[in-house]
Design an enzyme around this catalytic site. Structure first.
Site, PDB file in Angstrom:
ATOM      1  N   ASP A  51       0.682   4.379 -27.248  1.00 56.84           N
ATOM      2  CA  ASP A  51       0.785   2.974 -26.810  1.00 56.84           C
ATOM      3  C   ASP A  51       1.719   2.163 -27.701  1.00 56.84           C
ATOM      4  OD1 ASP A  51      -0.877   3.152 -24.658  1.00 56.84           O
ATOM      5  OD2 ASP A  51      -2.546   2.028 -25.514  1.00 56.84           O
TER       6      ASP A  51
ATOM      7  N   HIS B  54      -3.504   6.631 -19.746  1.00 56.64           N
ATOM      8  CA  HIS B  54      -3.606   5.787 -20.938  1.00 56.64           C
ATOM      9  C   HIS B  54      -3.113   6.570 -22.148  1.00 56.64           C
ATOM     10  CE1 HIS B  54      -6.438   3.624 -18.237  1.00 56.64           C
ATOM     11  NE2 HIS B  54      -5.758   2.604 -18.738  1.00 56.64           N
TER      12      HIS B  54
ATOM     13  N   ASN C 143      -3.761  10.243 -22.697  1.00 61.30           N
ATOM     14  CA  ASN C 143      -3.094  11.169 -21.784  1.00 61.30           C
ATOM     15  C   ASN C 143      -1.642  11.379 -22.187  1.00 61.30           C
ATOM     16  OD1 ASN C 143      -4.830   9.050 -19.724  1.00 61.30           O
ATOM     17  ND2 ASN C 143      -5.416  11.210 -19.849  1.00 61.30           N
TER      18      ASN C 143
HETATM   19  C1  MRS Z   1     -15.229  -2.441 -19.092  1.00 59.61           C
HETATM   20  C2  MRS Z   1     -13.772  -2.823 -18.937  1.00 59.61           C
HETATM   21  C3  MRS Z   1     -13.288  -3.682 -20.073  1.00 59.61           C
HETATM   22  C4  MRS Z   1     -11.813  -3.801 -20.046  1.00 59.61           C
HETATM   23  C5  MRS Z   1     -11.312  -4.213 -21.407  1.00 59.61           C
HETATM   24  C6  MRS Z   1      -9.825  -4.003 -21.510  1.00 59.61           C
HETATM   25  C7  MRS Z   1      -9.447  -3.740 -22.927  1.00 59.61           C
HETATM   26  C8  MRS Z   1      -8.028  -3.326 -22.968  1.00 59.61           C
HETATM   27  C9  MRS Z   1      -7.811  -2.433 -24.140  1.00 59.61           C
HETATM   28  C10 MRS Z   1      -6.437  -1.876 -24.109  1.00 59.61           C
HETATM   29  C11 MRS Z   1      -6.476  -0.439 -23.718  1.00 59.61           C
HETATM   30  C12 MRS Z   1      -5.140   0.174 -23.835  1.00 59.61           C
HETATM   31  C13 MRS Z   1      -5.158   1.560 -23.240  1.00 59.61           C
HETATM   32  C14 MRS Z   1      -5.734   2.598 -24.187  1.00 59.61           C
HETATM   33  C15 MRS Z   1      -3.767   1.972 -22.842  1.00 59.61           C
HETATM   34  O1  MRS Z   1      -3.384   3.078 -23.014  1.00 59.61           O
HETATM   35  S1  MRS Z   1      -2.734   0.812 -22.077  1.00 59.61           S
HETATM   36  C16 MRS Z   1      -1.396   1.742 -21.358  1.00 59.61           C
HETATM   37  C17 MRS Z   1      -1.621   1.910 -19.919  1.00 59.61           C
HETATM   38  N1  MRS Z   1      -0.528   2.524 -19.241  1.00 59.61           N
HETATM   39  C18 MRS Z   1       0.603   1.869 -18.971  1.00 59.61           C
HETATM   40  O2  MRS Z   1       0.812   0.717 -19.291  1.00 59.61           O
HETATM   41  C19 MRS Z   1       1.643   2.674 -18.247  1.00 59.61           C
HETATM   42  C20 MRS Z   1       2.361   1.903 -17.148  1.00 59.61           C
HETATM   43  N2  MRS Z   1       1.430   1.289 -16.243  1.00 59.61           N
HETATM   44  C21 MRS Z   1       0.692   1.973 -15.354  1.00 59.61           C
HETATM   45  O3  MRS Z   1       0.754   3.188 -15.244  1.00 59.61           O
HETATM   46  C22 MRS Z   1      -0.276   1.158 -14.490  1.00 59.61           C
HETATM   47  O4  MRS Z   1       0.109  -0.195 -14.558  1.00 59.61           O
HETATM   48  C23 MRS Z   1      -1.734   1.291 -14.929  1.00 59.61           C
HETATM   49  C24 MRS Z   1      -1.900   0.934 -16.389  1.00 59.61           C
HETATM   50  C25 MRS Z   1      -2.209   2.721 -14.711  1.00 59.61           C
HETATM   51  C26 MRS Z   1      -2.602   0.333 -14.133  1.00 59.61           C
HETATM   52  O5  MRS Z   1      -2.480   0.656 -12.769  1.00 59.61           O
HETATM   53  P1  MRS Z   1      -2.841  -0.405 -11.648  1.00 59.61           P
HETATM   54  O6  MRS Z   1      -3.945  -1.300 -12.128  1.00 59.61           O
HETATM   55  O7  MRS Z   1      -3.096   0.350 -10.400  1.00 59.61           O
HETATM   56  O8  MRS Z   1      -1.554  -1.361 -11.593  1.00 59.61           O
HETATM   57  P2  MRS Z   1      -0.082  -1.021 -11.053  1.00 59.61           P
HETATM   58  O9  MRS Z   1      -0.062   0.197 -10.181  1.00 59.61           O
HETATM   59  O10 MRS Z   1       0.850  -1.026 -12.208  1.00 59.61           O
HETATM   60  O11 MRS Z   1       0.216  -2.255 -10.120  1.00 59.61           O
HETATM   61  C27 MRS Z   1       0.125  -3.582 -10.537  1.00 59.61           C
HETATM   62  C28 MRS Z   1      -0.188  -4.423  -9.352  1.00 59.61           C
HETATM   63  O12 MRS Z   1      -0.296  -5.767  -9.813  1.00 59.61           O
HETATM   64  C29 MRS Z   1       0.566  -6.577  -9.035  1.00 59.61           C
HETATM   65  N3  MRS Z   1       1.022  -7.697  -9.852  1.00 59.61           N
HETATM   66  C30 MRS Z   1       1.555  -7.658 -11.088  1.00 59.61           C
HETATM   67  N4  MRS Z   1       1.837  -8.915 -11.519  1.00 59.61           N
HETATM   68  C31 MRS Z   1       1.473  -9.738 -10.540  1.00 59.61           C
HETATM   69  C32 MRS Z   1       1.522 -11.166 -10.364  1.00 59.61           C
HETATM   70  N5  MRS Z   1       1.986 -11.971 -11.324  1.00 59.61           N
HETATM   71  N6  MRS Z   1       1.064 -11.682  -9.184  1.00 59.61           N
HETATM   72  C33 MRS Z   1       0.572 -10.862  -8.213  1.00 59.61           C
HETATM   73  N7  MRS Z   1       0.496  -9.518  -8.335  1.00 59.61           N
HETATM   74  C34 MRS Z   1       0.944  -8.978  -9.466  1.00 59.61           C
HETATM   75  C35 MRS Z   1       1.695  -5.664  -8.638  1.00 59.61           C
HETATM   76  O13 MRS Z   1       2.417  -6.162  -7.559  1.00 59.61           O
HETATM   77  C36 MRS Z   1       0.917  -4.393  -8.310  1.00 59.61           C
HETATM   78  O14 MRS Z   1       0.330  -4.565  -7.046  1.00 59.61           O
HETATM   79  P3  MRS Z   1       0.206  -3.312  -6.020  1.00 59.61           P
HETATM   80  O15 MRS Z   1       1.536  -2.626  -5.966  1.00 59.61           O
HETATM   81  O16 MRS Z   1      -0.869  -2.431  -6.585  1.00 59.61           O
HETATM   82  O17 MRS Z   1      -0.176  -3.946  -4.729  1.00 59.61           O
END
Ligand code: MRS
Length: 382
Positions: free
Chosen positions: A152, A122, A125
Site C-alpha cells: 500500500d 488489498h 494480496n
Molecule cells: C468493518 C469495515 C470497516 C471499514 C474501515 C476501513 C478502514 C480502512 C483501512 C485501510 C485499509 C487499506 C487496505 C489494507 C488496502 O490495501 S487499500 C488498497 C485497496 N486497493 C486499491 O486501492 C487498488 C485499486 N482499487 C481497487 O481495486 C478498487 O477500488 C477496490 C479497492 C477493490 C474497491 O472496489 P470497489 O469498492 O468495487 O470500487 P471500484 O470498483 O474502484 O469503483 C468505484 C465506484 O465508485 C464510483 N465513484 C467514485 N467516486 C465517485 C464520486 N465522487 N461520485 C460518485 N461515484 C463515485 C465509481 O464511479 C465506481 O462506481 P461503479 O463503476 O462501481 O459503478
C-alpha cells in the site's frame, strides 16, 4: 516548497492514493480531494494539507465539472478499479485530449493490464503476488504481512509519488503530460529489489526465517527486556558484533563463530537470557554511544520524546495535539511544511475551490441546488 504551484486532483480512495496525495501536499502541491456526495464522513486519515470538494460523478454535470478541474490541473490521481474512469468518460484519452500537459496517475493493485487487472484486492494480496510475502515470517511459521506497509505505502503511495515527480520533471523538457500506471504488485516487488538481486550472493539460501535479515540470525532480531519491552539488534558486521557481545557481557572466545548457522539457536538462547536480565532503559544506557547497533524498540508513546528524535524534531503535532511523523526527507532550502490544521471534512471546500477555479457564484449555486456538488457549510463557515 519544492512542489509549490503544482495543482493535484485526487479522487478519494482507501489508503495508498491518499498517502500519495499527502506527500504531494506536504511538499507544497495544492491537493484537492474529490469526495463523493452524501457521505457522512471521510475515512481519509492521510488528508493533511488537502482541501475537499464533493462531486457526484454519477451525474453528467459532475463529470463535466471534474473535466474542467482537470483542464486547469497538473496531476489527476485515480485509485479505482481498472475501467471505472473510462466508464465515466474520464479516462486518460478524454482528459489528456483536453489538457495534454496533464499527468494522469492510476494507482491500482494489479496495474492496467494482465488477467488480474480488474480484480479486487488489498495490500496482502499485492504483497503475495510480488513474491515478497513468501519471504516474510519466522522460521516454521506461515508468511506474515508487516502491517500494510510494503504494498500500500512503499510500493503504492510512495512509488506513485515518485512517478508523479518524475513526470513533472520530464514535462519541463517535453511540455507534455503522460499516463502513470502504478501497480502495487510491481511497486512492492521493485521495493524488494534487494531481496531479488541479493539471492545471487546466497543471502536467502535458507528457508523463510532462517537467513541473515529475516529473523534467522540471532544478531539481527528483537529481544524482550525484564520490563516486558524490547530491544532491536542489528549487529551484522564483525566489528559491531564484537561490541554487541561486549555490551551483553559475553566473552567472544567462549562462543561459536558469528556466522555458524548451526550455532544460531544456541546464540539466540544466550542473547535472550541476557536481554531478559535488565530493563529497556538499562540496556539503552549500556548501548547508547556504542557501535553495537542496538536500540530500544520504541512505542508510539515513547518515540517523540526520545532525545534523538526530539533533537531533530522528527515528529510534529497538529492543531488537535495529535502527533505524527514529519515529512521526509528534509530538503535544505525548500523543506516540506506540513499543514497542521484539521483534516478536511467531505466537501468542506467545495465553494472556495470552485470559485478559485473560475466558476461564478450562480453556477456554483446551481450545482449545489441540483446535488451535483455538496458543501459542508457548517465547517466551511467556521
Ligand atoms: C468493518 C469495515 C470497516 C471499514 C474501515 C476501513 C478502514 C480502512 C483501512 C485501510 C485499509 C487499506 C487496505 C489494507 C488496502 O490495501 S487499500 C488498497 C485497496 N486497493 C486499491 O486501492 C487498488 C485499486 N482499487 C481497487 O481495486 C478498487 O477500488 C477496490 C479497492 C477493490 C474497491 O472496489 P470497489 O469498492 O468495487 O470500487 P471500484 O470498483 O474502484 O469503483 C468505484 C465506484 O465508485 C464510483 N465513484 C467514485 N467516486 C465517485 C464520486 N465522487 N461520485 C460518485 N461515484 C463515485 C465509481 O464511479 C465506481 O462506481 P461503479 O463503476 O462501481 O459503478
Amino acid at each position: 516548497m519544492a512542489l509549490a504551484g503544482v495543482r493535484v486532483i485526487e479522487l478519494a480512495g482507501l489508503a495508498p492514493a491518499p498517502f500519495c496525495g499527502m506527500i504531494l501536499a506536504d511538499f507544497g502541491a495544492k491537493v484537492i480531494r474529490v469526495d463523493r456526495t452524501k457521505v457522512a464522513m471521510s475515512m481519509d486519515t492521510q488528508a493533511r494539507g488537502k482541501r475537499s470538494v464533493a462531486i457526484n460523478l454519477k451525474t453528467e454535470a459532475g463529470r463535466t465539472l471534474l473535466r474542467k478541474l482537470c483542464v486547469q490541473s497538473d496531476v489527476v490521481l485515480e485509485p479505482y478499479r481498472k475501467g471505472v474512469m473510462e466508464k465515466l468518460g474520464l479516462g486518460p484519452r478524454e482528459l489528456l485530449m483536453e489538457n495534454p500537459r496533464l499527468i494522469y496517475t492510476r494507482l491500482t493493485g494489479y496495474g492496467q493490464s494482465g488477467s488480474y487487472a480488474t480484480a479486487a484486492g488489498h495490500d496482502i494480496n499485492y504483497l503475495a503476488m510480488s513474491g515478497l510475502l513468501s519471504r516474510l515470517g519466522r522460521s516454521g511459521e506461515k508468511p506474515y504481512a508487516p502491517l500494510n506497509l510494503v504494498a500500500d505505502f512503499a510500493g503504492g503511495g510512495l512509488t506513485c509519488a515518485l512517478g508523479i515527480v518524475l513526470a513533472l520533471l520530464e514535462r519541463t523538457k517535453s511540455g507534455k503530460g503522460q499516463v502513470i500506471d502504478a501497480s502495487m504488485v510491481e511497486g512492492a516487488a521493485y521495493t524488494g529489489s534487494f531481496v531479488w538481486k541479493s539471492r545471487s550472493v546466497g543471502l536467502w539460501d535458507r528457508s523463510r526465517g532462517e537467513n541473515l535479515l529475516d529473523s534467522g540470525a540471532p544478531f539481527y532480531d528483537t529481544y524482550e527486556t525484564s520490563d516486558g519491552k524490547h530491544m532491536a539488534v542489528g549487529a551484522i558486521e564483525p566489528q559491531f558484533y564484537k561490541q554487541l557481545l561486549q555490551g551483553l557481557g559475553l566473552d567472544a572466545g567462549e562462543l561459536p563463530p558469528q556466522m555458524s548457522f548451526d550455532d544460531w539457536p544456541e546464540l539466540r538462547r544466550l542473547f535472550t537470557q541476557r536481554f531478559a536480565s535488565k530493563t529497556q532503559a538499562d540496556w539503552s544506557r549500556v548501548f547508547d554511544g556504542t557501535d553495537a547497533c542496538v536500540t530500544p524498540v520504541l512505542t508510539f508513546d515513547q518515540v517523540s520524546s526520545h532525545p534523538h528524535n526530539q533533537e531533530r524534531g522528527s515528529f510534529v503535532k497538529d492543531s488537535s495535539g495529535d502527533e505524527s511523523p514529519r515529512p521526509a526527507p528534509v530538503l535544505s532550502r525548500t523543506p516540506a511544511e506540513p499543514g497542521l490544521g484539521s483534516n478536511p471534512d467531505t466537501g468542506e471546500h467545495t465553494v472556495e475551490v470552485l470559485a478559485e477555479y473560475g466558476f461564478k457564484s450562480a453556477e456554483i449555486e446551481q450545482m449545489l441546488a441540483a446535488g451535483v456538488v455538496e458543501c459542508n457549510a457548517v465547517k466551511a463557515k467556521l
